[in-house]
Design a protein around this motif. Structure first.
Motif, PDB file in Angstrom:
ATOM      1  N   MET A 281       3.677   2.314   8.463  1.00 37.45           N
ATOM      2  CA  MET A 281       3.297   0.974   8.889  1.00 37.45           C
ATOM      3  C   MET A 281       4.518   0.045   8.901  1.00 37.45           C
ATOM      4  SD  MET A 281       0.209   1.483   9.568  1.00 37.45           S
ATOM      5  CE  MET A 281      -1.302   2.364   9.151  1.00 37.45           C
ATOM      6  N   GLN A 282       5.324   0.114   7.840  1.00 38.85           N
ATOM      7  CA  GLN A 282       6.495  -0.747   7.712  1.00 38.85           C
ATOM      8  C   GLN A 282       7.498  -0.515   8.828  1.00 38.85           C
ATOM      9  OE1 GLN A 282       9.680   0.515   6.876  1.00 38.85           O
ATOM     10  NE2 GLN A 282      10.785  -1.131   5.836  1.00 38.85           N
TER      11      GLN A 282
ATOM     12  N   ALA B 110       4.066  -9.309  11.171  1.00 39.75           N
ATOM     13  CA  ALA B 110       2.727  -9.732  10.744  1.00 39.75           C
ATOM     14  C   ALA B 110       1.728  -8.590  10.903  1.00 39.75           C
ATOM     15  CB  ALA B 110       2.283 -10.948  11.552  1.00 39.75           C
ATOM     16  N   LYS B 111       1.854  -7.836  11.997  1.00 36.25           N
ATOM     17  CA  LYS B 111       0.946  -6.721  12.237  1.00 36.25           C
ATOM     18  C   LYS B 111       1.152  -5.623  11.197  1.00 36.25           C
ATOM     19  CE  LYS B 111       0.404  -5.378  16.481  1.00 36.25           C
ATOM     20  NZ  LYS B 111       0.695  -4.762  17.797  1.00 36.25           N
ATOM     21  N   ALA B 112       2.409  -5.310  10.897  1.00 34.14           N
ATOM     22  CA  ALA B 112       2.692  -4.270   9.911  1.00 34.14           C
ATOM     23  C   ALA B 112       2.153  -4.656   8.534  1.00 34.14           C
ATOM     24  CB  ALA B 112       4.200  -4.013   9.835  1.00 34.14           C
ATOM     25  N   LEU B 113       2.295  -5.926   8.166  1.00 29.15           N
ATOM     26  CA  LEU B 113       1.767  -6.390   6.882  1.00 29.15           C
ATOM     27  C   LEU B 113       0.245  -6.281   6.864  1.00 29.15           C
ATOM     28  CD1 LEU B 113       1.984  -7.708   4.114  1.00 29.15           C
ATOM     29  CD2 LEU B 113       2.091  -9.944   5.256  1.00 29.15           C
ATOM     30  N   LYS B 114      -0.390  -6.676   7.953  1.00 27.36           N
ATOM     31  CA  LYS B 114      -1.852  -6.586   8.033  1.00 27.36           C
ATOM     32  C   LYS B 114      -2.315  -5.145   7.902  1.00 27.36           C
ATOM     33  CE  LYS B 114      -5.768  -7.714  11.057  1.00 27.36           C
ATOM     34  NZ  LYS B 114      -6.174  -8.313  12.366  1.00 27.36           N
ATOM     35  N   TRP B 115      -1.649  -4.225   8.606  1.00 25.56           N
ATOM     36  CA  TRP B 115      -2.013  -2.811   8.531  1.00 25.56           C
ATOM     37  C   TRP B 115      -1.818  -2.269   7.120  1.00 25.56           C
ATOM     38  CZ3 TRP B 115       0.948  -1.190  13.580  1.00 25.56           C
ATOM     39  CH2 TRP B 115       0.132  -1.446  14.689  1.00 25.56           C
TER      40      TRP B 115
ATOM     41  N   ASP C 122      -2.387   7.577  -9.809  1.00 23.67           N
ATOM     42  CA  ASP C 122      -3.123   6.634  -8.978  1.00 23.67           C
ATOM     43  C   ASP C 122      -2.162   5.955  -8.015  1.00 23.67           C
ATOM     44  OD1 ASP C 122      -4.600   4.399  -7.937  1.00 23.67           O
ATOM     45  OD2 ASP C 122      -6.001   4.668  -9.606  1.00 23.67           O
ATOM     46  N   PRO C 123      -2.343   6.149  -6.712  1.00 21.11           N
ATOM     47  CA  PRO C 123      -1.411   5.542  -5.753  1.00 21.11           C
ATOM     48  C   PRO C 123      -1.386   4.025  -5.795  1.00 21.11           C
ATOM     49  CG  PRO C 123      -3.330   6.460  -4.627  1.00 21.11           C
ATOM     50  CD  PRO C 123      -3.386   6.947  -6.047  1.00 21.11           C
ATOM     51  N   ARG C 124      -2.458   3.407  -6.298  1.00 24.21           N
ATOM     52  CA  ARG C 124      -2.522   1.944  -6.342  1.00 24.21           C
ATOM     53  C   ARG C 124      -1.564   1.352  -7.352  1.00 24.21           C
ATOM     54  NH1 ARG C 124      -8.916   1.721  -7.192  1.00 24.21           N
ATOM     55  NH2 ARG C 124      -8.322   3.506  -8.491  1.00 24.21           N
ATOM     56  N   LEU C 125      -1.080   2.176  -8.270  1.00 18.75           N
ATOM     57  CA  LEU C 125      -0.182   1.691  -9.316  1.00 18.75           C
ATOM     58  C   LEU C 125       1.287   1.998  -9.046  1.00 18.75           C
ATOM     59  CD1 LEU C 125      -2.197   2.664 -12.538  1.00 18.75           C
ATOM     60  CD2 LEU C 125      -2.103   0.450 -11.385  1.00 18.75           C
ATOM     61  N   GLN C 126       1.584   2.679  -7.951  1.00 18.91           N
ATOM     62  CA  GLN C 126       2.951   3.107  -7.684  1.00 18.91           C
ATOM     63  C   GLN C 126       3.848   1.920  -7.334  1.00 18.91           C
ATOM     64  OE1 GLN C 126       3.636   6.338  -8.351  1.00 18.91           O
ATOM     65  NE2 GLN C 126       1.462   6.401  -8.859  1.00 18.91           N
ATOM     66  N   PRO C 127       4.986   1.774  -8.017  1.00 17.95           N
ATOM     67  CA  PRO C 127       5.905   0.671  -7.689  1.00 17.95           C
ATOM     68  C   PRO C 127       6.345   0.679  -6.234  1.00 17.95           C
ATOM     69  CG  PRO C 127       6.529   1.707  -9.763  1.00 17.95           C
ATOM     70  CD  PRO C 127       5.463   2.575  -9.158  1.00 17.95           C
ATOM     71  N   ALA C 128       6.552   1.863  -5.660  1.00 19.98           N
ATOM     72  CA  ALA C 128       6.994   1.933  -4.262  1.00 19.98           C
ATOM     73  C   ALA C 128       5.919   1.412  -3.316  1.00 19.98           C
ATOM     74  CB  ALA C 128       7.368   3.371  -3.902  1.00 19.98           C
ATOM     75  N   VAL C 129       4.650   1.716  -3.623  1.00 24.84           N
ATOM     76  CA  VAL C 129       3.539   1.240  -2.786  1.00 24.84           C
ATOM     77  C   VAL C 129       3.473  -0.282  -2.826  1.00 24.84           C
ATOM     78  CG1 VAL C 129       1.022   1.155  -2.603  1.00 24.84           C
ATOM     79  CG2 VAL C 129       2.172   3.349  -2.951  1.00 24.84           C
ATOM     80  N   ILE C 130       3.514  -0.841  -4.020  1.00 20.15           N
ATOM     81  CA  ILE C 130       3.464  -2.303  -4.166  1.00 20.15           C
ATOM     82  C   ILE C 130       4.720  -2.932  -3.578  1.00 20.15           C
ATOM     83  CG2 ILE C 130       3.220  -4.205  -5.800  1.00 20.15           C
ATOM     84  CD1 ILE C 130       1.998  -2.113  -7.777  1.00 20.15           C
ATOM     85  N   GLY C 131       5.860  -2.267  -3.777  1.00 18.86           N
ATOM     86  CA  GLY C 131       7.126  -2.802  -3.293  1.00 18.86           C
ATOM     87  C   GLY C 131       7.207  -2.896  -1.783  1.00 18.86           C
ATOM     88  N   LEU C 132       6.574  -1.971  -1.077  1.00 18.36           N
ATOM     89  CA  LEU C 132       6.575  -2.027   0.384  1.00 18.36           C
ATOM     90  C   LEU C 132       5.739  -3.196   0.889  1.00 18.36           C
ATOM     91  CD1 LEU C 132       6.372   1.795   1.127  1.00 18.36           C
ATOM     92  CD2 LEU C 132       8.270   0.269   1.711  1.00 18.36           C
ATOM     93  N   LEU C 133       4.644  -3.478   0.201  1.00 17.14           N
ATOM     94  CA  LEU C 133       3.862  -4.669   0.533  1.00 17.14           C
ATOM     95  C   LEU C 133       4.687  -5.933   0.285  1.00 17.14           C
ATOM     96  CD1 LEU C 133       0.453  -3.672  -1.078  1.00 17.14           C
ATOM     97  CD2 LEU C 133       0.809  -4.098   1.349  1.00 17.14           C
TER      98      LEU C 133
END
Length: 371
Positions: free
Chosen positions: A199-200, A214-219, A243-254
């Motif tokens: 997405m990024q 904006a689209k990439a952030l929404k996705w 848990d993928p929801r806790l991964q620093p990389a996942v949060i960091g990309l957002l």
């Protein structure tokens, strides 16, 4: 196959005739009441594509791979057993599934069955425009319900690579929405990270164009919302390091997408509070940034491709947040820690890479964002 013939092959075998084969009594049967019908539902259909070759391939997969998984044991015997081949060709047998009629044809398992993974790869290679890619969710759903393992890591990795190359992130989102049937689910942390990178990259490759960012952030936020669904990672309990929801990389990309949007398109104002929100989430996770699984070119390249954007996101967030805020102070410290890791692994990757090292996505991303 002609366009007119394609419609019949994709949606209806168009020869609904009640017959019985010699030596075995077969009645025309509606499968809405059969165990196979209740288990699998209707057979996914495909729409016309831009390629006759793709049309034919999708039709072949539908009739030879997907259809048999919806048949009863008796009908599978008719289809697969050599002794019934002549009978099927001379006295048509019709299977009705979800009000769609299929004339059963003999299938030689040794000669007629296409290789599922190779066929999927070929089909995606033939997809060119939006209407072609619109068939992917149904294709994955059909293959998955037929018994092919669409959730295998190699299969999912190939799907992401093809979607990224084609810039069809909206198709990926639809596959994820229907994850229960497509097999493309958000459970594995590494896969989720790859999804968010896909997405990024829509914004990255557009040089952070306002609309694409904006689209990439929404996705990306839609992906995170989908993770809360039980068919993905959703649970009342967080599963710690898995848990993928806790991964620093996942949060960091957002955080990166929100921060770049604020810096480049909102005059460095955190108007919707997302920079502070994702910054706080990054600080709130108990997990540390992972080190590369292995210090090979592939391992280092994957790690750098993931973490260079996160470090970039921290730097951009610090341009937006009040420097004296708790979130900014925490991000400053976390950024310093990650900077050491990124610099170290960048040097290692650069030293291992050949003269064609500039082809590596990790090095490309690093140079554009941090170099």
């Amino acid at each position: 196959m002609s366009g007119r013939g394609l419609g019949k092959a994709f949606r209806c075998c168009d020869c609904a005739v009640n017959t019985s084969s010699r030596g075995i009594s077969i009645q025309r049967r509606n499968f809405t009441s059969s165990p196979s019908w209740r288990r699998h539902g209707a057979i996914p259909a495909f729409t016309e594509t831009s390629s006759p070759e793709l049309n034919d391939l999708l039709s072949e997969l539908r009739l030879k791979i997907v259809l048999p998984s919806h048949l009863s044991k008796q009908q599978k015997n008719l289809v697969y057993r050599k002794k019934f081949e002549n009978e099927l060709s001379t006295e048509p047998v019709i299977a009705t599934i979800a009000e769609e009629d299929f004339q059963l044809q003999h299938i030689d398992k040794r000669k007629d069955l296409p290789n599922v993974r190779k066929s999927l790869y070929k089909a995606m290679s033939l997809m060119k425009d939006k209407k072609d890619w619109a068939n992917l969710p149904n294709l994955l759903a059909g293959l998955n319900t037929s018994g092919a393992n669409m959730s295998a890591s190699k299969v999912k990795s190939m799907i992401l690579s093809k979607i990224l190359a084609a810039g069809r992130q909206e198709t990926l989102l639809e596959c994820l929405r229907r994850g229960e049937v497509t097999g493309i689910q958000l459970k594995d942390p590494d896969f989720v990270t790859r999804v968010l990178l896909t997405m990024q990259m829509r914004a990255f490759r557009a040089d952070w164009h306002e609309h694409e960012t904006a689209k990439a952030l929404k996705w990306a936020e839609m992906v995170v919302e989908l993770m809360e669904d039980p068919k993905h990672a959703g649970s009342r309990f967080l599963a710690g390091e898995n848990d993928p929801r806790l991964q620093p990389a996942v949060i960091g990309l957002l955080l990166e997408l929100a921060a770049v949007r604020a810096v480049k398109h909102l005059e460095s104002r955190d108007e919707d509070g997302k920079v502070a929100e994702y910054g706080a989430r990054l600080l709130g996770t108990l997990l540390e940034f992972k080190t590369p699984a292995e210090e090979t070119i592939n391992g280092l390249n994957s790690w750098l491709w993931t973490h260079a954007p996160v470090l970039h996101g921290i730097y951009e967030a610090l341009k937006v947040l009040e420097s004296s805020s708790a979130v900014a102070e925490g991000l400053q410290k976390k950024g310093e820690e990650l900077d050491v890791m990124v610099s170290t692994y960048h040097e290692k990757l650069a030293s291992l890479a050949s003269k064609d090292g500039n082809q590596l996505m990790g090095l490309q991303v690093y140079e554009k964002l941090l170099g």
